[in-house]
Design an enzyme around this catalytic site. Structure first.
Site, short mmCIF file in Angstrom:
data_model
loop_
_atom_site.label_atom_id
_atom_site.label_comp_id
_atom_site.label_asym_id
_atom_site.label_seq_id
_atom_site.Cartn_x
_atom_site.Cartn_y
_atom_site.Cartn_z
N ARG A 12 0.81 -1.21 0.00
CA ARG A 12 0.00 0.00 0.00
C ARG A 12 0.86 1.27 0.00
O ARG A 12 0.33 2.38 -0.09
CB ARG A 12 -0.92 -0.01 1.22
CG ARG A 12 -2.24 0.74 1.07
CD ARG A 12 -2.20 2.20 1.49
NE ARG A 12 -3.49 2.84 1.30
CZ ARG A 12 -4.18 3.43 2.27
NH1 ARG A 12 -3.72 3.46 3.50
NH2 ARG A 12 -5.33 4.01 2.00
N SER A 13 2.15 1.12 0.06
CA SER A 13 3.03 2.27 0.15
C SER A 13 3.44 2.77 -1.23
O SER A 13 4.14 2.06 -1.97
CB SER A 13 4.28 1.90 0.95
OG SER A 13 5.33 2.81 0.71
#
Length: 216
Positions: A12-13
């Site tokens: 998700r980064s």
């Protein structure tokens, strides 16, 4: 003897996505090994993190990630769908998540098969480069896994057969991440020295060179 470093990384980064091509190129060109250590995103590990963050934190992150992608020459768009589901009615992140646990456990499985870096490079591009909506549907993930030399169905089956093992692996990575010196991603750790953030990549290379890293 070949050098190595740990890479603590989250699907998700955006910054994890932005640094991955450079790490993959580093490993291809130099005698160094990257140990991919998948962790859950901060929104999953600490569900109230964004609720308590200053609004400028998110504003700056969005502005900086698009700028960084442009600077690096990488295609970039916030994913559709987001790998971490946020309830639009409450603005909270529920414990039951439709995507991130599967992605994280597949990342662990890929690392166990010696293809962790290839897998996160292929899948993060699928999720973040803006070319594909609904990246979770159809054959998109299977094709990304195949580009990394992996069989998605085989890995999904392995995770389903012993999910607790993969949960425990991620949790162990998260413990080691903090021991490495930071809670965020991407975090590169060389012999106990932490390098947090995609903007520390050049310093990572510098440190590895000081330790004797040579071209392949």
């Amino acid at each position: 003897m070949s050098l190595s470093f740990d890479l603590f990384w989250s699907f998700r980064s955006p910054y994890s996505y932005l640094v991955t091509p450079r790490i993959a190129e580093l490993v291809r060109d130099f005698d160094v090994t990257c140990n991919v250590r998948i962790v859950y995103p901060i929104a999953v590990r600490q569900a109230d993190f964004f609720a308590n963050a200053d609004p400028l934190w998110v504003f700056y992150l969005m502005r900086d990630t698009y700028r960084t992608a442009e600077f690096l020459g990488l295609p970039y768009r916030w994913p559709n769908p987001d790998p971490v589901y946020r309830d639009p009615a409450t603005g909270t992140y529920p414990a039951e998540q439709p995507h991130i646990h599967r992605l994280s456990h597949l990342g662990v499985a890929a690392a166990e098969r010696g293809r962790g870096l290839a897998f996160i490079e292929a899948v993060s591009a699928l999720i973040w480069n803006g070319a594909t909506d609904n990246w979770h549907e159809g054959s998109h993930l299977a094709e990304a896994a195949a580009r990394a030399g992996l069989d998605l169905a085989e890995m999904d089956a392995a995770v389903a057969a012993d999910t607790a093992q993969f949960v425990a692996a991620v949790e162990a990575n998260q413990i080691d991440q903090r021991k490495g010196g930071h809670y965020g991603v991407p975090l590169m750790v060389v012999e106990g020295e932490p390098f947090f953030g995609q903007d520390r990549f050049d310093q990572l290379v510098w440190r590895l060179e000081k330790k004797g890293m040579v071209r392949r």
